[in-house]
Design an enzyme around this catalytic site. Structure first.
Site, short mmCIF file in Angstrom:
data_model
loop_
_atom_site.label_atom_id
_atom_site.label_comp_id
_atom_site.label_asym_id
_atom_site.label_seq_id
_atom_site.Cartn_x
_atom_site.Cartn_y
_atom_site.Cartn_z
CE LYS A 124 -4.45 -1.43 1.84
NZ LYS A 124 -5.48 -1.18 2.84
CE LYS A 147 -12.30 -3.84 0.99
NZ LYS A 147 -12.93 -4.11 2.22
CE LYS A 150 -6.11 -8.93 -1.77
NZ LYS A 150 -6.02 -8.30 -0.46
P1 TYM Z 1 -10.26 -6.33 4.36
O1 TYM Z 1 -11.29 -5.32 4.62
O2 TYM Z 1 -9.22 -6.06 3.31
O3 TYM Z 1 -10.94 -7.71 3.95
C1 TYM Z 1 -11.96 -8.29 4.75
C2 TYM Z 1 -11.82 -9.79 4.75
O4 TYM Z 1 -11.89 -10.31 3.40
C3 TYM Z 1 -10.76 -11.14 3.13
N1 TYM Z 1 -10.41 -10.99 1.70
C4 TYM Z 1 -10.34 -12.01 0.83
N2 TYM Z 1 -10.54 -13.32 1.00
C5 TYM Z 1 -10.40 -14.12 -0.11
N3 TYM Z 1 -10.06 -13.66 -1.33
C6 TYM Z 1 -9.85 -12.33 -1.54
N4 TYM Z 1 -9.54 -11.88 -2.74
C7 TYM Z 1 -9.99 -11.45 -0.42
N5 TYM Z 1 -9.86 -10.09 -0.26
C8 TYM Z 1 -10.13 -9.84 1.05
C9 TYM Z 1 -9.66 -10.61 4.05
O5 TYM Z 1 -8.66 -11.57 4.27
C10 TYM Z 1 -10.45 -10.27 5.31
O6 TYM Z 1 -10.64 -11.42 6.10
N6 TYM Z 1 -7.04 -5.82 8.14
C11 TYM Z 1 -8.32 -6.37 7.78
C12 TYM Z 1 -9.47 -5.84 8.60
C13 TYM Z 1 -9.31 -5.98 10.09
C14 TYM Z 1 -9.42 -7.19 10.83
C15 TYM Z 1 -9.23 -6.82 12.18
C16 TYM Z 1 -9.63 -8.51 10.45
C17 TYM Z 1 -9.07 -4.99 10.98
N7 TYM Z 1 -9.04 -5.47 12.25
C18 TYM Z 1 -9.27 -7.80 13.20
C19 TYM Z 1 -9.66 -9.47 11.49
C20 TYM Z 1 -9.48 -9.09 12.83
C21 TYM Z 1 -8.58 -6.03 6.32
O7 TYM Z 1 -8.04 -5.10 5.78
O8 TYM Z 1 -9.54 -6.77 5.73
#
Ligand code: TYM
Length: 328
Positions: A111, A195, A192
């Site tokens: 990022k 969004k 990957k």
């Molecule tokens: P975020 O918002 O990027 O994504 C949310 C969840 O979706 C999963 N994910 C995917 N899984 C499969 N294939 C993909 N292409 C894909 N893109 C995203 C992510 O692995 C995630 O589980 N840092 C985290 C948010 C967060 C969090 C936390 C998660 C903040 N605090 C505490 C767990 C516990 C994030 O950016 O997810």
């Protein structure tokens, strides 16, 4: 009963990657666990956000959690910035983090790469994530594959804190689903699905119109072999579609390979599109029924109150262990 915590950033419309990698697991887990699901808006502001769009995305994500099957009678659904213990424990966890280990995080490198004016919060993103998890005495964190490194760091920080101060934090386990943990881009299947991909055709958004979803899946990049076979190295496009189909229909990849012997990519893609639509169309219907309702606000108010009660207790213990404030 074990405790589960997970979060999703309200940084745009959710993709089927978010759904299959994370949300689908949440729904399955809520019956037998004590669950907290969070809209992590404070993580979203580590990169610039438009104020009005962010507000809209927060509400939209809350509605999507519910539309996907999160039951507020079983799980606590809340917004991170409405529970102030998160940033407070986040600060404390920063004091236990080393700059070097934060700079090694792949997500930070991706990022920040080539960008000017990278916020310091992008670097200190993982200690806030650790705080999210540790506040609720979490046993299990269900996430997609890309969050594994952050989870390992969370465990390290918790262990470091426990060793130095007092045994306060539960050490969480990461839970990554067998299928669907890494859904790939439909246009560049070695990368990957995201969004925030600039190529709109690469990502299926949960709220895309059905016709658009079908079109995106039908124009997914495959190969010229014409055989439906799982081989992520040589056939990343077809393998990704098999993963999506397997995850949507809860059918093993082996069984799908057997089913599609002698079937062309056109028919195969149509089945993938239908399977995705079978899941997303009912979610979309429920989403539009709740997005403007007062019930949604009531659920988030209730979630905030329940989360605050638990989080404040842990925060108090952590402050006391470190010698912050006065003796009370
Ligand atoms: P975020 O918002 O990027 O994504 C949310 C969840 O979706 C999963 N994910 C995917 N899984 C499969 N294939 C993909 N292409 C894909 N893109 C995203 C992510 O692995 C995630 O589980 N840092 C985290 C948010 C967060 C969090 C936390 C998660 C903040 N605090 C505490 C767990 C516990 C994030 O950016 O997810």
């Amino acid at each position: 009963m074990q405790t589960i915590f997970s979060g999703i950033q309200p940084s745009g419309s959710l993709s089927i990657g978010n759904y299959l990698g994370a949300m689908k697991q949440f729904v399955d887990l809520q019956d037998e666990h004590h669950c907290y699901f969070c809209i992590v808006d404070e993580h979203a502001i580590t990169v610039p956000q438009d104020r009005l769009k962010l507000r809209e995305n927060i509400r939209s994500l809350a509605a999507l959690y519910l539309a996907s099957g999160i039951d507020p009678n079983k799980a606590t659904l809340f917004i991170q910035s409405e529970v102030s213990a998160h940033t407070q424990l986040g600060w404390i966890m920063q004091t236990q983090s080393y700059i070097g280990e934060l700079e090694r995080m792949t997500q930070f490198k991706d990022k920040s790469h080539g960008k000017e004016g990278v916020s310091s919060a992008l670097l200190t993103y993982p200690p806030l994530m650790a705080a999210d998890i540790l506040l609720y005495n979490t046993d299990i964190v269900p996430v997609g594959n890309d969050q594994k490194q952050h989870l390992e760091l969370t465990r390290d920080l918790a262990e470091r804190f426990n060793r130095k101060f007092n045994d306060i934090f539960t050490i969480p386990e990461v839970k990554i689903s067998e299928v669907g943990a890494r859904i790939m881009s439909l246009q560049e299947p070695t990368k990957k699905m995201s969004k925030s991909d600039e190529n709109q055709k690469a990502t299926v958004f949960m709220l895309d119109e059905p016709k658009k979803i079908e079109k995106k899946i039908k124009s997914a990049v495959t190969d010229s072999e014409g055989i439906v076979r799982f081989d992520p190295i040589d056939k990343p496009g077809v393998s990704n579609l098999l993963t999506i189909l397997s995850s949507c229909t809860n059918t093993s990849i082996k069984d799908l390979e057997a089913k599609y012997v002698g079937v062309g990519y056109g028919d195969f893609k149509q089945d993938v599109a239908n399977a995705v639509l079978d899941i997303l169309v009912p979610i979309q219907k429920r989403y539009y029924a709740i997005i403007d309702s007062e019930t949604l606000d009531d659920i988030l108010d209730d979630g905030r109150d329940k989360a605050t009660a638990v989080a404040e207790k842990t925060l108090k213990k952590a402050k006391k262990a470190m010698g912050l404030g006065r003796v009370v």
